[in-house]
Design a protein around this motif. Structure first.
Motif, PDB file in Angstrom:
ATOM      1  N   SER A  97      66.404  69.139  49.784  1.00 46.30           N
ATOM      2  CA  SER A  97      67.192  68.900  50.966  1.00 46.30           C
ATOM      3  C   SER A  97      66.806  68.063  51.630  1.00 46.30           C
ATOM      4  CB  SER A  97      67.596  70.257  51.376  1.00 46.30           C
ATOM      5  OG  SER A  97      66.300  70.731  52.009  1.00 46.30           O
ATOM      6  N   LYS A  98      65.540  67.376  51.728  1.00 48.95           N
ATOM      7  CA  LYS A  98      65.107  66.418  52.508  1.00 48.95           C
ATOM      8  C   LYS A  98      65.772  65.079  52.759  1.00 48.95           C
ATOM      9  CE  LYS A  98      61.577  68.869  53.835  1.00 48.95           C
ATOM     10  NZ  LYS A  98      61.564  69.583  55.295  1.00 48.95           N
ATOM     11  N   THR A  99      65.794  64.380  53.876  1.00 54.93           N
ATOM     12  CA  THR A  99      66.772  63.429  53.849  1.00 54.93           C
ATOM     13  C   THR A  99      66.116  62.275  54.099  1.00 54.93           C
ATOM     14  OG1 THR A  99      67.144  63.633  56.366  1.00 54.93           O
ATOM     15  CG2 THR A  99      68.693  64.798  54.852  1.00 54.93           C
ATOM     16  N   ASP A 110      56.356  67.566  56.128  1.00 58.31           N
ATOM     17  CA  ASP A 110      56.463  66.113  56.007  1.00 58.31           C
ATOM     18  C   ASP A 110      56.130  65.678  54.708  1.00 58.31           C
ATOM     19  OD1 ASP A 110      57.034  65.557  58.859  1.00 58.31           O
ATOM     20  OD2 ASP A 110      54.780  65.937  59.268  1.00 58.31           O
ATOM     21  N   PHE A 111      55.177  66.489  54.103  1.00 62.74           N
ATOM     22  CA  PHE A 111      54.630  66.327  52.735  1.00 62.74           C
ATOM     23  C   PHE A 111      55.632  66.555  51.729  1.00 62.74           C
ATOM     24  CE2 PHE A 111      52.469  67.525  48.685  1.00 62.74           C
ATOM     25  CZ  PHE A 111      52.114  66.625  48.240  1.00 62.74           C
ATOM     26  N   GLN A 112      56.491  67.719  51.932  1.00 66.54           N
ATOM     27  CA  GLN A 112      57.753  67.790  51.184  1.00 66.54           C
ATOM     28  C   GLN A 112      58.906  66.560  51.236  1.00 66.54           C
ATOM     29  OE1 GLN A 112      59.541  71.586  52.699  1.00 66.54           O
ATOM     30  NE2 GLN A 112      58.233  72.695  51.264  1.00 66.54           N
ATOM     31  N   ALA A 113      58.864  66.042  52.324  1.00 69.69           N
ATOM     32  CA  ALA A 113      59.789  64.794  52.567  1.00 69.69           C
ATOM     33  C   ALA A 113      59.270  63.682  51.612  1.00 69.69           C
ATOM     34  CB  ALA A 113      59.929  64.544  53.957  1.00 69.69           C
ATOM     35  N   LEU A 114      57.994  63.384  51.563  1.00 66.56           N
ATOM     36  CA  LEU A 114      57.383  62.379  50.810  1.00 66.56           C
ATOM     37  C   LEU A 114      57.416  62.459  49.526  1.00 66.56           C
ATOM     38  CD1 LEU A 114      54.430  61.265  53.180  1.00 66.56           C
ATOM     39  CD2 LEU A 114      56.704  60.358  53.198  1.00 66.56           C
ATOM     40  N   ILE A 115      57.400  63.724  48.986  1.00 70.41           N
ATOM     41  CA  ILE A 115      57.691  63.937  47.523  1.00 70.41           C
ATOM     42  C   ILE A 115      59.127  64.239  47.132  1.00 70.41           C
ATOM     43  CG2 ILE A 115      55.203  64.780  47.189  1.00 70.41           C
ATOM     44  CD1 ILE A 115      56.281  67.640  47.120  1.00 70.41           C
ATOM     45  N   SER A 116      60.021  64.138  48.053  1.00 66.52           N
ATOM     46  CA  SER A 116      61.481  64.480  47.630  1.00 66.52           C
ATOM     47  C   SER A 116      62.154  63.205  47.234  1.00 66.52           C
ATOM     48  CB  SER A 116      62.202  64.742  49.025  1.00 66.52           C
ATOM     49  OG  SER A 116      62.275  63.556  49.766  1.00 66.52           O
ATOM     50  N   GLU A 132      56.106  71.592  34.518  1.00 67.43           N
ATOM     51  CA  GLU A 132      57.409  72.343  35.535  1.00 67.43           C
ATOM     52  C   GLU A 132      57.629  71.291  36.578  1.00 67.43           C
ATOM     53  OE1 GLU A 132      58.948  75.414  35.951  1.00 67.43           O
ATOM     54  OE2 GLU A 132      57.804  76.129  34.111  1.00 67.43           O
ATOM     55  N   ASP A 133      58.683  71.145  37.351  1.00 69.11           N
ATOM     56  CA  ASP A 133      59.239  70.314  38.111  1.00 69.11           C
ATOM     57  C   ASP A 133      57.821  69.863  39.027  1.00 69.11           C
ATOM     58  OD1 ASP A 133      60.027  68.937  40.455  1.00 69.11           O
ATOM     59  OD2 ASP A 133      62.062  69.690  40.271  1.00 69.11           O
ATOM     60  N   TRP A 134      57.479  68.689  38.913  1.00 71.56           N
ATOM     61  CA  TRP A 134      56.326  68.071  39.452  1.00 71.56           C
ATOM     62  C   TRP A 134      56.572  67.999  41.007  1.00 71.56           C
ATOM     63  CZ3 TRP A 134      56.322  63.740  42.905  1.00 71.56           C
ATOM     64  CH2 TRP A 134      57.323  62.986  42.733  1.00 71.56           C
ATOM     65  N   ARG A 135      57.410  68.069  41.454  1.00 74.61           N
ATOM     66  CA  ARG A 135      57.735  67.904  42.980  1.00 74.61           C
ATOM     67  C   ARG A 135      57.174  69.351  43.703  1.00 74.61           C
ATOM     68  NH1 ARG A 135      60.658  63.375  43.910  1.00 74.61           N
ATOM     69  NH2 ARG A 135      62.070  63.006  42.150  1.00 74.61           N
ATOM     70  N   VAL A 136      57.569  70.515  43.000  1.00 79.54           N
ATOM     71  CA  VAL A 136      57.312  71.895  43.138  1.00 79.54           C
ATOM     72  C   VAL A 136      55.874  72.052  43.292  1.00 79.54           C
ATOM     73  CG1 VAL A 136      58.067  74.089  43.295  1.00 79.54           C
ATOM     74  CG2 VAL A 136      59.897  72.379  42.980  1.00 79.54           C
ATOM     75  N   LEU A 186      53.767  60.405  44.196  1.00 79.61           N
ATOM     76  CA  LEU A 186      52.859  61.483  44.394  1.00 79.61           C
ATOM     77  C   LEU A 186      51.640  61.097  44.794  1.00 79.61           C
ATOM     78  CD1 LEU A 186      52.348  64.307  43.883  1.00 79.61           C
ATOM     79  CD2 LEU A 186      51.990  64.309  41.666  1.00 79.61           C
ATOM     80  N   ILE A 187      50.985  60.068  44.131  1.00 79.59           N
ATOM     81  CA  ILE A 187      49.631  59.755  44.771  1.00 79.59           C
ATOM     82  C   ILE A 187      49.541  59.005  46.211  1.00 79.59           C
ATOM     83  CG2 ILE A 187      47.648  58.073  44.332  1.00 79.59           C
ATOM     84  CD1 ILE A 187      48.317  58.237  41.182  1.00 79.59           C
ATOM     85  N   THR A 188      50.524  58.247  46.565  1.00 79.26           N
ATOM     86  CA  THR A 188      50.711  57.995  47.918  1.00 79.26           C
ATOM     87  C   THR A 188      50.824  58.977  48.823  1.00 79.26           C
ATOM     88  OG1 THR A 188      52.889  57.173  47.424  1.00 79.26           O
ATOM     89  CG2 THR A 188      51.125  55.544  47.167  1.00 79.26           C
ATOM     90  N   ALA A 189      51.953  59.670  48.482  1.00 82.18           N
ATOM     91  CA  ALA A 189      52.019  60.912  49.462  1.00 82.18           C
ATOM     92  C   ALA A 189      50.865  61.807  49.688  1.00 82.18           C
ATOM     93  CB  ALA A 189      53.254  61.843  48.763  1.00 82.18           C
ATOM     94  N   TYR A 190      50.151  62.129  48.658  1.00 78.66           N
ATOM     95  CA  TYR A 190      48.783  62.888  48.989  1.00 78.66           C
ATOM     96  C   TYR A 190      47.872  62.031  49.608  1.00 78.66           C
ATOM     97  CZ  TYR A 190      48.929  67.154  46.155  1.00 78.66           C
ATOM     98  OH  TYR A 190      49.003  68.296  45.693  1.00 78.66           O
ATOM     99  N   ARG A 191      47.732  60.805  49.594  1.00 78.30           N
ATOM    100  CA  ARG A 191      46.898  60.260  50.558  1.00 78.30           C
ATOM    101  C   ARG A 191      47.237  60.025  51.984  1.00 78.30           C
ATOM    102  NH1 ARG A 191      42.731  60.382  50.123  1.00 78.30           N
ATOM    103  NH2 ARG A 191      42.325  59.091  48.441  1.00 78.30           N
TER     104      ARG A 191
END
Length: 370
Positions: free
Chosen positions: A21-23, A40-46, A228-232, A281-286
């Motif tokens: 649901s992140k925009t 915020d991390f949820q937004a970056l992997i959305s 499973e879904d990688w985002r979750v 994913l990698i950039t979101a983690y950093r």
């Protein structure tokens, strides 16, 4: 109290809905912050963040160089056994697979170490199938004793152990332990791990807690991308990382992002994770954690690893063999998975240097040798 208690506060489907649901506005808000939180991390992997990969990549590169410099740590896995009592449906070591099993003895591991030393490595990762009876703490300790005078840093990826066992191995010079939850979806976990000790979701999930209590220097986390879904799944990995850093603050942490690769069982991924997804994913983690080490193994392709060198990764494996005895002889034995980047360590080192980075073969002295 353990992470198992912490994760019970979350619902898989609710977290999934939050991420999806992140925009774009949520993503922009996260990118404007110097320090982001789990929301915020949820937004970056959305999915909404896919339009901002260039910005994420640039910020990730800057943060990585600020914290780690232009250095890449080199390591190599040494598989000491492919004997396993688990029946993980996605793994070549599955107990039901009808192959000859191999457990190295002291002389054989010394021969493997001799060949690895010729390649220049000082950081070695001992990997074993999960067989507590034949490849438990005492066996691993014996293998460490056989080679610890040859390497400055020894890491381990094997079956979960007790706090006392980890303390025993730490006193022998063990520096790092990698333990992957595979998936944090407790409802589906047993489907992928039908039998064997690994089928116990809670015991495996609490392994990093035991590592922290044992005073292990560094703990490696990760989930297996494709189950499973990688985002979750990677959100829960981030939650786990945050919990561990707050609870066991004396330990360091690393993250790996293994994607399913071909192997003997023929299992096909349930969820696709593309290279573009992995960049996100990698950039979101950093951006989420400026200090966590990020490892890219030979599961990934040459081109992808070359490109990710500057975008967040801090350690590379090279020249990997995923079968016991694979470095010192040509005798076939069961592999855990097929590698994707088969360049030699010297070729990878040349690539790293060509991009203006330093190859780090050794950055740690084994205190047992001092």
């Amino acid at each position: 109290m353990s992470f198992y208690n912490e994760i019970q506060k979350y619902n898989w489907d609710e977290v999934k809905n939050q991420i999806y649901s992140k925009t774009e506005a949520d993503v922009k808000q996260a990118l404007e912050k110097e320090k982001i939180d789990l929301n915020d991390f949820q937004a970056l992997i959305s999915p909404a963040a896919s339009a901002f990969l260039e910005t994420m990549a640039q910020k990730s590169m800057q943060l990585t160089q600020k914290r780690f410099g232009k250095c890449i740590q080199m390591y190599i896995p040494l598989y000491i056994s492919n004997s396993c009592t688990n029946t993980c449906i996605y793994c070549g070591f599955n107990h039901k697979n009808k192959f000859d099993r191999k457990i190295l003895n002291s002389e054989e591991i010394k021969q493997e170490a001799k060949e690895i030393k010729k390649l220049g490595f000082e950081h070695i990762l001992l990997v074993s199938g999960e067989d507590q009876k034949n490849c438990g703490c005492d066996y691993i300790g014996e293998m460490m004793d056989s080679i610890k005078d040859q390497f400055s840093l020894i890491s381990l990826e094997a079956q979960p152990m007790s706090t006392d066992e980890y303390e025993k191995l730490t006193h022998k010079g063990l520096n790092t332990v990698y333990i992957y939850q595979e998936t944090y979806n407790e409802s589906n976990y047993r489907k992928y791990h039908p039998s064997g000790k690994k089928s116990n979701y809670q015991y495996r999930l609490e392994t990093p807690d035991r590592l922290g209590k044992a005073g292990v220097h560094k703990v490696g986390l990760g989930c297996l991308l494709g189950l499973e879904d990688w985002r979750v799944d990677t959100f829960f990995t981030a939650l786990h990382l945050q919990y561990l850093e707050r609870t066991y603050w004396k330990s360091k942490y690393s993250i790996s992002f293994p994607r399913l690769r071909p192997h003997a069982s023929g299992f096909q991924p349930n969820y696709e994770t593309t290279q573009k997804d992995l960049v996100q994913l990698i950039t979101a983690y950093r951006l989420f954690n400026h200090h966590v080490e990020i490892s890219l193994s030979t599961r990934e392709s040459e081109k992808f690893r070359d490109n990710m060198l500057q975008l967040g990764a801090t350690s590379f494996s090279a020249g990997s063999k995923t079968n016991p005895g694979g470095y010192s002889n040509k005798e076939e034995s069961l592999e855990q998975f097929s590698i994707n980047d088969d360049r030699s360590p010297s070729e990878i080192a040349e690539m790293i240097q060509s991009k203006g980075y330093e190859v780090v073969w050794k950055d740690w002295d084994n205190f047992m040798q001092l």
